[in-house]
Design an enzyme around this catalytic site. Sequence first.
Site, PDB file in Angstrom:
ATOM      1  N   LYS A  29       2.964  11.145  -3.476  1.00 14.83           N
ATOM      2  CA  LYS A  29       1.848  10.554  -4.224  1.00 14.83           C
ATOM      3  C   LYS A  29       0.941  11.632  -4.828  1.00 14.83           C
ATOM      4  O   LYS A  29       0.279  11.410  -5.832  1.00 14.83           O
ATOM      5  CB  LYS A  29       1.050   9.675  -3.257  1.00 14.83           C
ATOM      6  N   ASP A  84     -13.150   4.972   1.442  1.00 12.23           N
ATOM      7  CA  ASP A  84     -11.714   5.008   1.749  1.00 12.23           C
ATOM      8  C   ASP A  84     -11.206   6.445   1.775  1.00 12.23           C
ATOM      9  O   ASP A  84     -11.032   7.070   0.730  1.00 12.23           O
ATOM     10  CB  ASP A  84     -10.966   4.183   0.682  1.00 12.23           C
ATOM     11  N   GLU A 139      -7.139   0.696  -4.577  1.00 15.78           N
ATOM     12  CA  GLU A 139      -7.129   0.540  -3.120  1.00 15.78           C
ATOM     13  C   GLU A 139      -8.443  -0.026  -2.559  1.00 15.78           C
ATOM     14  O   GLU A 139      -8.406  -0.969  -1.755  1.00 15.78           O
ATOM     15  CB  GLU A 139      -6.773   1.873  -2.461  1.00 15.78           C
ATOM     16  N   ASP A 196       0.883  -1.165   0.000  1.00 17.85           N
ATOM     17  CA  ASP A 196       0.000   0.000   0.000  1.00 17.85           C
ATOM     18  C   ASP A 196       0.924   1.220   0.000  1.00 17.85           C
ATOM     19  O   ASP A 196       1.507   1.567   1.028  1.00 17.85           O
ATOM     20  CB  ASP A 196      -0.891  -0.043   1.253  1.00 17.85           C
TER      21      ASP A 196
END
Length: 618
Positions: free
Chosen positions: A87, A205, A183, A25
């Site tokens: 990211k 999420d 994800e 992850d």
Amino acid sequence: MALLQIAEPNMSAAPHQHRLAVGIDLGTTNSLVATVKSGAASCLADENGEMTLPSVVRYVGNENKIVGKKALSEQKLDPQNTISSAKRLIGRKLPEIDTAHMPYRFGKSEQIIELQTKNGLKTPIDVSADILRELRERAEQSLGGELVGAVITVPAYFDDAQRQATKDAARLAGLNVLRLLNEPTAAAIAYGLDNAAEGTFVVYDLGGGTFDVSVLQLSKGLFEVKATGGNSALGGDDFDHRLFCHIVENNQLSLTDERDVQLLFGLVRHAKEELSRQPEAHIVAELSSGKQINTLITRAEFHALTQHLVAKTIEPVKQALKDAGVAKSDIKGVIMVGGATRMLHVQQAVGAFFGQTPLNNLNPDQVVALGAAMQANVLAGNKNDGEWLLLDVTPLSLGLETYGGLAEKIIPRNSTLPTARAQEFTTFKDGQTAMTIHVVQGERELVADCRSLAKFTLRGIPPMVAGAARIRVTFQVDADGLLSVSAREQTTGVQAQVEVKPSYGLDDETITQMLRDSMSNAKDDAAARARAEAKVEAEGLISAIQAALTLDGDLLSADELNQINGLIARLIASLSAHTAEQIRALVQELSHATDDFAARRMDRNIQRALGGMRVEDL
Ligand code: AMP
């Protein structure tokens, strides 16, 4: 939507040979690596017992760097050389980024983001590669061998450039990427396999930098993705940012020293996390100017400051439910993923929206890594063939331009990946030897309103009458969302193809806007499509009649010729101004007026074919 059963070729392991594979992850704030040992997935810790690796790299000069917790703790001292939240930057261009609160020195390139550090220019790919390398080394040390590969998770709405950049980072880190996995999809694997749940579920999420929502149907260990949505620029960091601004305003600060900015950011994040456990938190600091800050924040205050951010997550949830064609009341459970779902007002808002308490019995920080590890275990061949894999979906429909500027959808929005579909097309004109394939993306009826992805030409079609050639166009989207389109003329086998990147440059807001446009314009679009179709029909008829008149016009009297020419002229004039119905009425009239002419032509052709003999003589 059918679920695809994937058995990767050449991947079945010998019975006792366990191939080392991990799930990673790669988070905005923190990253994790997990693996499946003795049938159970667990996160791997570093030598200090820490599982969470802060996604932070400090470049200290002479090619030396520090990755993770130590880098995070030193961020305040050396903000320019300590890169966090890479990211948010990966696969993006400088003009697309809000750099206002970033302490970095950016390079000049507008095409790729570069950060000036003590180790020279670093791209977000380099930074991510350094984080991934750290996790690979941790895994290899802990598992005692080389990895065959890794499944790396990305937000569902990462576009192609961001996905490619993530893959590049993994390769730089010496990892073999078995698959990129969304994800929420990974989280569903973790929950579905562990809990053997049944029914329609929502995965909510909220991580450090991204928000994703998925609607999933789970039954007897089988999963089907119904829809996905989200916002790739919304996450826990935004809550930090809001609280940061509040502290700055309240204390009337003018922060000129970047170290103060970093210091305050660290403190507000800590306070935010405290407020999930306690009703109040203190922010105490001394700035470089000597100014003291001592602010008490209550949970109620924090909730009021950030409630709009929570509300912002509900819109994509509504859209995903709509896309999936399900009502709130159909949802059996809501799976909470991401550290930011620990915030109580997030849980309350989600609970209130769905009318039920969200599921959070797995660690929201770990579920994504655990699901990725389970998927990696299957892809590495450690499970029996025929394992079900949960796959991603296309965010927008993919299709091509047909005559008249219409978009023909080949792969509908929300199709499960990988997917392939083929459709046959034909030539519009007699003797046509080439055909341009224009690949488009979007929900609208007219090509002009869709997004153009690529154009290529199929040449070498043998000359035939219009409508006789059979051109098979195949659309294929692989598991990572990359599209290739090929066109093949069926009689000769001539072929052309192109690889396109369907989501390149599209962020979730653009996708949402395109969907919104398609809905608000649905009525106009339907009328435009009907008109375009009527126009194509009219043009086809006119060109066929004109060709027939050139060959056999002598079969008509002057009056008949005048009548037909008059109708053709009226039809041509109507094409630019009239509705589909009006054009169709004139097409009917012209077609009717030429019935007799067509019959005479047929007689003549039969006579020619018989070489002067009469039908009655045969
Ligand atoms: P992730 O990307 O899933 O690792 O999520 C990280 C985000 O979750 C960051 O914004 C963290 O500040 C936030 N987070 C972690 N723990 C908590 C907590 N106890 N309360 C609120 N937010 C948290």
